[in-house]
Write a protein that holds these residues in place. Sequence first.
Motif, PDB file in Angstrom:
ATOM      1  N   VAL A  30       0.960  -1.258   0.015  1.00  0.00           N
ATOM      2  CA  VAL A  30       0.076   0.160   0.025  1.00  0.00           C
ATOM      3  C   VAL A  30       0.722   1.212   0.091  1.00  0.00           C
ATOM      4  O   VAL A  30       0.839   2.268  -0.718  1.00  0.00           O
ATOM      5  CB  VAL A  30      -0.967  -0.055   1.206  1.00  0.00           C
ATOM      6  N   ALA A  31       1.950   1.105   0.813  1.00  0.00           N
ATOM      7  CA  ALA A  31       2.854   2.414   1.007  1.00  0.00           C
ATOM      8  C   ALA A  31       3.460   2.619  -0.373  1.00  0.00           C
ATOM      9  O   ALA A  31       3.697   3.707  -0.568  1.00  0.00           O
ATOM     10  CB  ALA A  31       3.815   2.196   2.023  1.00  0.00           C
ATOM     11  N   ASP A  32       3.790   1.302  -1.040  1.00  0.00           N
ATOM     12  CA  ASP A  32       4.619   1.674  -2.386  1.00  0.00           C
ATOM     13  C   ASP A  32       3.881   2.488  -3.463  1.00  0.00           C
ATOM     14  O   ASP A  32       4.095   3.387  -4.141  1.00  0.00           O
ATOM     15  CB  ASP A  32       5.138   0.156  -2.741  1.00  0.00           C
ATOM     16  N   ARG A  33       2.543   2.178  -3.397  1.00  0.00           N
ATOM     17  CA  ARG A  33       1.603   2.647  -4.352  1.00  0.00           C
ATOM     18  C   ARG A  33       1.133   4.114  -4.129  1.00  0.00           C
ATOM     19  O   ARG A  33       1.104   4.733  -5.092  1.00  0.00           O
ATOM     20  CB  ARG A  33       0.111   1.997  -4.438  1.00  0.00           C
ATOM     21  N   LEU A  34       1.172   4.384  -2.777  1.00  0.00           N
ATOM     22  CA  LEU A  34       0.625   5.589  -2.309  1.00  0.00           C
ATOM     23  C   LEU A  34       1.956   6.479  -2.505  1.00  0.00           C
ATOM     24  O   LEU A  34       1.597   7.754  -2.992  1.00  0.00           O
ATOM     25  CB  LEU A  34       0.558   5.609  -0.910  1.00  0.00           C
ATOM     26  N   LYS A  35       3.171   6.056  -2.357  1.00  0.00           N
ATOM     27  CA  LYS A  35       4.361   7.095  -2.599  1.00  0.00           C
ATOM     28  C   LYS A  35       4.583   7.287  -4.109  1.00  0.00           C
ATOM     29  O   LYS A  35       5.011   8.445  -4.280  1.00  0.00           O
ATOM     30  CB  LYS A  35       5.676   6.251  -2.305  1.00  0.00           C
ATOM     31  N   GLN A  36       4.057   6.395  -5.010  1.00  0.00           N
ATOM     32  CA  GLN A  36       4.082   6.880  -6.404  1.00  0.00           C
ATOM     33  C   GLN A  36       3.117   7.977  -6.876  1.00  0.00           C
ATOM     34  O   GLN A  36       3.480   8.422  -7.965  1.00  0.00           O
ATOM     35  CB  GLN A  36       3.893   5.533  -7.018  1.00  0.00           C
ATOM     36  N   LEU A  37       1.984   8.236  -5.916  1.00  0.00           N
ATOM     37  CA  LEU A  37       1.033   9.211  -6.531  1.00  0.00           C
ATOM     38  C   LEU A  37       1.636  10.567  -6.569  1.00  0.00           C
ATOM     39  O   LEU A  37       2.260  11.306  -5.638  1.00  0.00           O
ATOM     40  CB  LEU A  37      -0.135   9.286  -5.618  1.00  0.00           C
ATOM     41  N   GLU A  38       1.402  11.365  -7.617  1.00  0.00           N
ATOM     42  CA  GLU A  38       1.817  12.441  -7.984  1.00  0.00           C
ATOM     43  C   GLU A  38       1.442  13.538  -6.783  1.00  0.00           C
ATOM     44  O   GLU A  38       2.107  14.515  -6.438  1.00  0.00           O
ATOM     45  CB  GLU A  38       1.666  13.235  -9.268  1.00  0.00           C
ATOM     46  N   ILE A  39       0.094  13.503  -6.300  1.00  0.00           N
ATOM     47  CA  ILE A  39      -0.441  14.370  -5.410  1.00  0.00           C
ATOM     48  C   ILE A  39       0.409  14.252  -3.975  1.00  0.00           C
ATOM     49  O   ILE A  39       0.441  15.041  -3.260  1.00  0.00           O
ATOM     50  CB  ILE A  39      -2.050  13.965  -5.220  1.00  0.00           C
ATOM     51  N   ILE A  40       0.716  13.037  -3.781  1.00  0.00           N
ATOM     52  CA  ILE A  40       1.746  12.724  -2.493  1.00  0.00           C
ATOM     53  C   ILE A  40       2.941  13.340  -2.734  1.00  0.00           C
ATOM     54  O   ILE A  40       3.486  14.061  -1.890  1.00  0.00           O
ATOM     55  CB  ILE A  40       1.842  11.265  -1.980  1.00  0.00           C
ATOM     56  N   LYS A  41       3.728  13.093  -3.865  1.00  0.00           N
ATOM     57  CA  LYS A  41       4.925  13.704  -3.965  1.00  0.00           C
ATOM     58  C   LYS A  41       5.093  15.208  -4.091  1.00  0.00           C
ATOM     59  O   LYS A  41       5.873  16.041  -3.633  1.00  0.00           O
ATOM     60  CB  LYS A  41       5.546  13.198  -5.290  1.00  0.00           C
ATOM     61  N   SER A  42       3.852  15.841  -4.562  1.00  0.00           N
ATOM     62  CA  SER A  42       4.066  17.311  -4.675  1.00  0.00           C
ATOM     63  C   SER A  42       3.194  18.053  -3.383  1.00  0.00           C
ATOM     64  O   SER A  42       3.423  19.029  -3.104  1.00  0.00           O
ATOM     65  CB  SER A  42       3.142  17.809  -5.836  1.00  0.00           C
ATOM     66  N   ALA A  43       2.634  17.141  -2.302  1.00  0.00           N
ATOM     67  CA  ALA A  43       1.922  17.832  -1.314  1.00  0.00           C
ATOM     68  C   ALA A  43       3.007  18.304  -0.295  1.00  0.00           C
ATOM     69  O   ALA A  43       3.931  17.991   0.070  1.00  0.00           O
ATOM     70  CB  ALA A  43       1.138  16.886  -0.178  1.00  0.00           C
ATOM     71  N   LYS A  44       2.473  19.590   0.151  1.00  0.00           N
ATOM     72  CA  LYS A  44       3.441  20.407   1.282  1.00  0.00           C
ATOM     73  C   LYS A  44       2.683  19.914   2.502  1.00  0.00           C
ATOM     74  O   LYS A  44       3.826  19.801   3.453  1.00  0.00           O
ATOM     75  CB  LYS A  44       3.373  21.641   0.858  1.00  0.00           C
ATOM     76  N   SER A  45       1.640  19.709   2.664  1.00  0.00           N
ATOM     77  CA  SER A  45       0.845  19.602   4.050  1.00  0.00           C
ATOM     78  C   SER A  45       0.108  18.289   3.990  1.00  0.00           C
ATOM     79  O   SER A  45      -0.778  18.070   3.206  1.00  0.00           O
ATOM     80  CB  SER A  45       0.171  20.830   4.538  1.00  0.00           C
ATOM     81  N   ILE A  46       0.517  17.339   4.794  1.00  0.00           N
ATOM     82  CA  ILE A  46      -0.197  15.907   4.779  1.00  0.00           C
ATOM     83  C   ILE A  46      -0.767  15.631   6.090  1.00  0.00           C
ATOM     84  O   ILE A  46       0.123  15.647   7.119  1.00  0.00           O
ATOM     85  CB  ILE A  46       0.649  14.820   4.348  1.00  0.00           C
ATOM     86  N   MET A  47      -2.142  15.394   6.396  1.00  0.00           N
ATOM     87  CA  MET A  47      -2.377  14.596   7.460  1.00  0.00           C
ATOM     88  C   MET A  47      -2.798  13.208   7.537  1.00  0.00           C
ATOM     89  O   MET A  47      -3.136  13.013   6.393  1.00  0.00           O
ATOM     90  CB  MET A  47      -3.892  15.406   8.034  1.00  0.00           C
ATOM     91  N   CYS A  48      -2.260  12.491   8.281  1.00  0.00           N
ATOM     92  CA  CYS A  48      -2.185  10.930   8.138  1.00  0.00           C
ATOM     93  C   CYS A  48      -2.814  10.488   9.530  1.00  0.00           C
ATOM     94  O   CYS A  48      -2.050  10.907  10.513  1.00  0.00           O
ATOM     95  CB  CYS A  48      -1.073  10.569   7.727  1.00  0.00           C
ATOM     96  N   PHE A  49      -3.535   9.402   9.606  1.00  0.00           N
ATOM     97  CA  PHE A  49      -3.882   8.837  10.721  1.00  0.00           C
ATOM     98  C   PHE A  49      -2.706   7.725  11.258  1.00  0.00           C
ATOM     99  O   PHE A  49      -1.887   7.479  10.532  1.00  0.00           O
ATOM    100  CB  PHE A  49      -5.106   7.973  10.688  1.00  0.00           C
TER     101      PHE A  49
END
Length: 192
Positions: A30-49
């Motif tokens: 799951v983490a590998d797929r998530l890390k490949q997303l452009e929105i994740i790469k470009s995000a400056k502010s992430i909230m994560c459970f």
Amino acid sequence: MILKDEVRKNYIAIRKRLQKHEVIEMSEAVADRLKQLEIIKSAKSIMCFVSFGNEVNTHELIKMWLSEGKQVSVPSVVNSTKEARGMYAVKINSFDELKEAGKYGILEPPLLDCNIITPALLDVVIVPGSAFDVNKNRMGYGAGYYDRFLSNVSQECCKIGICYDFQVLDKIPYEEYDVPLDLLVTEKRVIY
């Protein structure tokens, strides 16, 4: 129609039966797929459970985003009175700031006025759930914290559910106040 509580209990029970090695293996996928997303790469502010039990493990993701210099916030739940019930995005600078808190034993940071992030300023929110569907509807744990919180994020904020593929159904029961997600990421696929 299947009752929400039945679906919730069923899928939490299935998840509880996962072996430790299955949780590790699927969480990494799951983490590998998530890390490949452009929105994740470009995000400056992430909230994560902050994961607990057999949820998709988010601890290493949080540490990675902190090391990349992203602004990372995690949930802090206020549960004292009906009026003061709610969830806040709390900025952390280190995973070590998380301490066990709350009746569920989920790691949380101290809640201070100076570390609360306004929901409208988040680029991405990573959310947990007990079950999801292919239309990106989410079933949480029944308290409504995430639905209330997600109703206050900006239109540009990407709401991403992460889960195991067995948690994604064709259709789950949902109410008009349930906030749908923008993406779902499992160990097998990304649902746009």
